[in-house]
Scaffold this motif. Structure first.
Motif, mmCIF file in Angstrom:
data_model
loop_
_atom_site.group_PDB
_atom_site.id
_atom_site.type_symbol
_atom_site.label_atom_id
_atom_site.label_comp_id
_atom_site.label_asym_id
_atom_site.label_seq_id
_atom_site.Cartn_x
_atom_site.Cartn_y
_atom_site.Cartn_z
ATOM 1 N N GLY A 42 0.838 -1.367 -0.033
ATOM 2 C CA GLY A 42 -0.061 0.239 -0.161
ATOM 3 C C GLY A 42 0.797 1.207 -0.134
ATOM 4 N N GLN A 104 -7.514 14.458 0.672
ATOM 5 C CA GLN A 104 -6.265 14.317 0.037
ATOM 6 C C GLN A 104 -6.592 14.458 -1.592
ATOM 7 O OE1 GLN A 104 -3.358 11.469 1.803
ATOM 8 N NE2 GLN A 104 -5.397 10.256 1.987
ATOM 9 N N LEU B 35 -10.756 6.144 -2.300
ATOM 10 C CA LEU B 35 -9.663 6.553 -3.373
ATOM 11 C C LEU B 35 -9.739 5.594 -4.440
ATOM 12 C CD1 LEU B 35 -6.603 7.238 -1.095
ATOM 13 C CD2 LEU B 35 -8.539 8.900 -1.665
ATOM 14 N N ILE B 86 -8.883 2.021 -3.042
ATOM 15 C CA ILE B 86 -8.177 2.043 -1.636
ATOM 16 C C ILE B 86 -9.035 2.766 -0.532
ATOM 17 C CG2 ILE B 86 -6.072 3.077 -0.680
ATOM 18 C CD1 ILE B 86 -5.075 3.084 -3.646
ATOM 19 N N ALA B 88 -8.827 4.576 3.072
ATOM 20 C CA ALA B 88 -7.974 5.151 4.123
ATOM 21 C C ALA B 88 -8.731 5.988 5.190
ATOM 22 C CB ALA B 88 -7.197 6.344 3.392
ATOM 23 N N GLY B 99 -5.487 1.218 3.464
ATOM 24 C CA GLY B 99 -5.471 -0.048 3.059
ATOM 25 C C GLY B 99 -4.639 -0.594 1.903
#
Lengths: 115, 108
Positions: A42, A104, B35, B86, B88, B99
């Motif tokens: 990851g 993000q 994501l 993903i 997070a 992850g």
């Protein structure tokens, strides 16, 4: 929209070379980061920066340093590249205000190969 | 021990199928993030949520804070949904846990 760019998409370097990876944002956000991404592991945080000239080590800072001389630019430096630094490097920022707060935003990534 | 666990690791679906990806976490969080990463690298944020459910087009994300669990659903899947997803979680302003991702392939 927040835009984050990275200096290279693909980079091939030799063992022992000094490598610079640059990340630039087009907004005024303080928090920027560098991750590396490896299969099965990851994303792992290398360095984080709170503001100009302010930095914090992440989980895997060994072999790396960073520079943040201007708010919009955050550079990752491999002082002496090694083969185990072959990876995908992702930079970005964390929004600090408004609708982007705590979200993000990533750059497109740099796939670095060290031979 | 991983703070964030995703399942499945790999998923293949036929076009049109309903898809669910699961995420469990073990730490207190301020928000959970989903994501998406297409081949070639760039990661985009799909959702950030701290409670309930969010919907964007064919994508739905839910979170159960008590059970420390989130799901990402894709309705009427399409080959262009093929990507790595993903999960997070964020704690303090700069502390994120990720992850390892779920690789989704949607076959026409």
């Amino acid at each position: 929209d927040v835009k984050v760019t990275q200096s290279s998409r693909y980079l091939v370097k030799r063992t022992g070379e000094k490598v610079f990876l640059e990340c630039v944002q087009d907004m005024d956000h303080e928090n920027m980061f560098w991750y590396r991404q490896d299969p099965g592991l990851g994303l792992r945080l290398i360095y984080f920066s709170y503001d100009v000239k302010m930095k914090e080590k992440g989980d895997i800072p060994e072999g790396y340093s960073v520079s943040r001389e201007k708010k919009e630019r955050f550079s990752l430096i491999l002082e002496s590249a090694s083969t185990n630094q072959t990876s995908m490097y992702l930079c970005g920022l964390i929004g600090t205000s408004g609708e982007a707060y705590n979200e993000q935003f990533f750059g497109p990534g740099t796939r670095l190969t060290v031979l | 021990k991983n703070e964030v666990e995703q399942s499945p690791q790999n998923l293949t679906a036929q076009e049109g199928e309903f898809i669910t990806i699961n995420c469990s976490y073990s730490v207190g969080i301020s928000a959970l993030h989903w994501l998406q990463q297409h081949p070639g690298g760039g990661i985009v944020s799909l959702f950030m949520l701290s409670s309930g459910k969010k919907k964007h087009g064919r994508l739905i994300a839910t979170i159960n804070i008590q059970e420390k669990h989130s799901s990402l659903h894709i309705t009427a899947s399409h080959p262009r949904d093929s990507a790595v997803y993903i999960c997070a979680v964020s704690r303090t302003g700069n502390q994120f846990y990720f992850g390892t991702g779920t690789s989704l392939t949607v076959i026409p």
